[in-house]
Motif scaffolding. Structure first.
Motif, PDB file in Angstrom:
ATOM      1  N   PHE A   1      47.023 -19.516  55.499  1.00 27.06           N
ATOM      2  CA  PHE A   1      47.271 -18.142  55.739  1.00 27.06           C
ATOM      3  C   PHE A   1      45.654 -17.759  56.181  1.00 27.06           C
ATOM      4  N   VAL A   2      44.690 -17.613  55.117  1.00 27.11           N
ATOM      5  CA  VAL A   2      43.648 -16.655  54.958  1.00 27.11           C
ATOM      6  C   VAL A   2      42.933 -17.627  56.474  1.00 27.11           C
ATOM      7  N   VAL A   3      43.055 -18.688  56.532  1.00 27.06           N
ATOM      8  CA  VAL A   3      41.851 -19.332  57.120  1.00 27.06           C
ATOM      9  C   VAL A   3      42.750 -19.194  58.334  1.00 27.06           C
ATOM     10  N   PHE A   4      43.796 -19.152  59.090  1.00 26.77           N
ATOM     11  CA  PHE A   4      44.571 -18.090  60.092  1.00 26.77           C
ATOM     12  C   PHE A   4      43.878 -17.331  60.605  1.00 26.77           C
ATOM     13  N   ILE A   5      43.891 -16.367  59.525  1.00 21.82           N
ATOM     14  CA  ILE A   5      43.791 -14.795  59.964  1.00 21.82           C
ATOM     15  C   ILE A   5      41.800 -14.713  60.420  1.00 21.82           C
ATOM     16  N   TYR A   6      41.487 -15.316  59.807  1.00 25.28           N
ATOM     17  CA  TYR A   6      40.332 -15.427  60.126  1.00 25.28           C
ATOM     18  C   TYR A   6      39.740 -15.751  60.882  1.00 25.28           C
ATOM     19  N   ALA A   7      40.330 -16.987  61.764  1.00 18.95           N
ATOM     20  CA  ALA A   7      39.890 -18.321  63.266  1.00 18.95           C
ATOM     21  C   ALA A   7      40.417 -17.502  63.873  1.00 18.95           C
ATOM     22  N   MET A   8      41.577 -16.499  63.860  1.00 21.61           N
ATOM     23  CA  MET A   8      42.088 -15.748  64.823  1.00 21.61           C
ATOM     24  C   MET A   8      41.043 -14.267  65.076  1.00 21.61           C
ATOM     25  N   MET A   9      40.198 -13.776  64.408  1.00 24.29           N
ATOM     26  CA  MET A   9      39.401 -12.973  64.852  1.00 24.29           C
ATOM     27  C   MET A   9      38.177 -13.295  65.852  1.00 24.29           C
ATOM     28  N   PRO A  10      37.434 -14.544  66.177  1.00 20.14           N
ATOM     29  CA  PRO A  10      36.621 -14.271  67.104  1.00 20.14           C
ATOM     30  C   PRO A  10      37.674 -15.132  68.271  1.00 20.14           C
ATOM     31  N   VAL A  11      38.774 -16.101  68.116  1.00 17.81           N
ATOM     32  CA  VAL A  11      39.747 -16.307  69.100  1.00 17.81           C
ATOM     33  C   VAL A  11      40.086 -14.481  70.422  1.00 17.81           C
ATOM     34  N   LEU A  12      40.444 -14.470  69.578  1.00 13.96           N
ATOM     35  CA  LEU A  12      41.314 -12.253  70.250  1.00 13.96           C
ATOM     36  C   LEU A  12      39.990 -11.681  70.770  1.00 13.96           C
TER      37      LEU A  12
ATOM     38  N   HIS B   1      43.396  -3.974  67.184  1.00 11.52           N
ATOM     39  CA  HIS B   1      45.198  -3.495  66.994  1.00 11.52           C
ATOM     40  C   HIS B   1      45.668  -5.219  67.192  1.00 11.52           C
ATOM     41  N   ALA B   2      45.606  -5.690  68.369  1.00  8.11           N
ATOM     42  CA  ALA B   2      46.108  -7.274  68.622  1.00  8.11           C
ATOM     43  C   ALA B   2      45.872  -8.108  66.930  1.00  8.11           C
ATOM     44  N   TRP B   3      44.673  -8.054  66.842  1.00 11.47           N
ATOM     45  CA  TRP B   3      44.587  -8.469  65.519  1.00 11.47           C
ATOM     46  C   TRP B   3      45.144  -7.877  64.039  1.00 11.47           C
ATOM     47  N   CYS B   4      45.579  -7.322  64.460  1.00 12.65           N
ATOM     48  CA  CYS B   4      46.844  -6.674  62.961  1.00 12.65           C
ATOM     49  C   CYS B   4      47.814  -6.579  63.370  1.00 12.65           C
TER      50      CYS B   4
ATOM     51  N   ASP C   1      45.215  -2.949  52.839  1.00 14.98           N
ATOM     52  CA  ASP C   1      45.591  -1.654  53.621  1.00 14.98           C
ATOM     53  C   ASP C   1      44.487  -1.152  54.755  1.00 14.98           C
ATOM     54  N   ILE C   2      43.380  -2.063  54.991  1.00 13.82           N
ATOM     55  CA  ILE C   2      42.991  -1.790  56.075  1.00 13.82           C
ATOM     56  C   ILE C   2      43.686  -2.035  57.490  1.00 13.82           C
ATOM     57  N   ILE C   3      43.900  -2.886  56.845  1.00 14.17           N
ATOM     58  CA  ILE C   3      44.967  -3.198  58.438  1.00 14.17           C
ATOM     59  C   ILE C   3      45.741  -2.117  59.006  1.00 14.17           C
ATOM     60  N   LEU C   4      47.368  -2.473  58.102  1.00 14.54           N
ATOM     61  CA  LEU C   4      47.906  -1.371  57.844  1.00 14.54           C
ATOM     62  C   LEU C   4      47.688   0.027  58.341  1.00 14.54           C
ATOM     63  N   ILE C   5      46.485   0.692  57.984  1.00 17.96           N
ATOM     64  CA  ILE C   5      46.734   1.527  58.645  1.00 17.96           C
ATOM     65  C   ILE C   5      45.895   1.711  59.884  1.00 17.96           C
ATOM     66  N   TYR C   6      44.616   1.498  59.644  1.00 13.61           N
ATOM     67  CA  TYR C   6      44.344   1.384  61.501  1.00 13.61           C
ATOM     68  C   TYR C   6      45.544   0.510  62.373  1.00 13.61           C
ATOM     69  N   GLY C   7      45.954  -0.590  61.855  1.00 11.49           N
ATOM     70  CA  GLY C   7      46.904  -0.844  63.544  1.00 11.49           C
ATOM     71  C   GLY C   7      48.153   0.209  63.232  1.00 11.49           C
ATOM     72  N   SER C   8      48.261   1.172  63.012  1.00  9.39           N
ATOM     73  CA  SER C   8      48.977   2.247  62.821  1.00  9.39           C
ATOM     74  C   SER C   8      48.446   3.927  63.654  1.00  9.39           C
ATOM     75  N   VAL C   9      47.307   3.376  64.039  1.00 11.26           N
ATOM     76  CA  VAL C   9      47.089   4.993  64.343  1.00 11.26           C
ATOM     77  C   VAL C   9      45.995   4.451  66.075  1.00 11.26           C
ATOM     78  N   PRO C  10      45.774   5.441  66.901  1.00  7.81           N
ATOM     79  CA  PRO C  10      45.302   5.323  67.755  1.00  7.81           C
ATOM     80  C   PRO C  10      44.088   4.752  68.361  1.00  7.81           C
ATOM     81  N   ALA C  11      43.160   5.675  67.517  1.00  6.37           N
ATOM     82  CA  ALA C  11      41.361   5.478  67.800  1.00  6.37           C
ATOM     83  C   ALA C  11      41.181   5.090  66.097  1.00  6.37           C
TER      84      ALA C  11
END
Length: 245
Positions: A12-23, A43-46, A83-93
């Motif tokens: 899981f950890v490898v996957f989510i960090y690999a998705m950073m440069p992809v997105l 937001h897509a990465w979150c 918590d960074i991911i959940l908070i950031y992904g929930s607000v528009p900007a």
């Protein structure tokens, strides 16, 4: 069983960090043209992280309360990256006060600057706050929701740490409402290490504290509301913060 969960967590950890440069590369043309493109990429990465956590490690996530859409100060309990991911992904900007060194991190640094994060030199936070307040007054900062962590760093569940005065200074100087945020994510996604535990990780947007309180009154109310709600969420997750303290 824990060995299996650890291996699932590693994948899981490898996957989510690999998705950073992809997105990051996928959204790059739009991000270069518009800040909206950078916000959309983040937001897509979150969303990808939340989706992957559910089926790869059995970690469900939930956002409670009402995420703000106007310009406010969000002051949040910080237990792990989740918590960074959940908070950031929930607000528009959303935007953060971040360590200046992160500016030079591949993908993360470039996108952080594009969405309006404020770089701060280590040990010079007070000077950065003064500059930020001045920039807000002159309309030089991008509009959005400024997200800060009053304890200054990630705090493990059950560990007590003081709330720093910077939150009160920003609240007073910016003259904006504050939305406190509580969480229990550290029970499942720790500050350090690979293992991610199954369960329900929650961040909760609490009722806003309207602008205008004195700094001392604000800080007292802020800490009481965040800690009380976070302890409730941790108990809900099967972790008693009082026994761990």
């Amino acid at each position: 069983m824990q060995a299996v969960q650890w291996l699932r967590s590693l994948v899981f950890v490898v996957f989510i960090y690999a998705m950073m440069p992809v997105l990051g590369l996928l959204y790059l043309p739009w991000a270069l043209l518009s800040r909206k493109g950078a916000l959309a990429a983040c937001h897509a990465w979150c969303r990808v992280v939340r989706w992957a956590a559910r089926w790869m490690v059995g970690l469900r996530t939930e956002v409670r309360g009402t995420p703000p859409e106007d310009e406010v100060l969000i002051v949040a309990k910080h237990q792990s990256f989740l918590d960074i991911i959940l908070i950031y992904g929930s607000v528009p900007a959303g935007k953060f006060i971040m360590k200046r060194e992160l500016m030079y991190a591949p993908v993360i640094g470039q996108y952080a600057l594009r969405i309006g994060c404020v770089p701060v030199d280590r040990g010079k936070r007070s000077a950065a706050i003064k500059q930020m307040v001045a920039d807000v007054g002159k309309g030089r900062l991008e509009p959005g929701q400024l997200i800060i962590y009053p304890q200054g760093t990630r705090i493990a569940p059950g560990v007590k740490a003081p709330y720093k005065v910077g939150s009160g200074v920003l609240y007073h100087e910016l003259g904006q409402d504050c939305v406190p945020v509580a969480t229990n994510v550290g029970v499942f996604w720790p500050r350090k290490g690979i293992l991610r535990k199954p369960g329900l990780a929650v961040v909760e947007f609490l009722p806003r504290i309207e602008a205008g309180l004195g700094k001392e009154a604000f800080m007292e109310r802020l800490e009481d509301e965040i800690e009380t709600a976070s302890n409730r969420l941790m108990r809900e997750a099967g972790f008693d913060p009082e026994k761990a303290a």
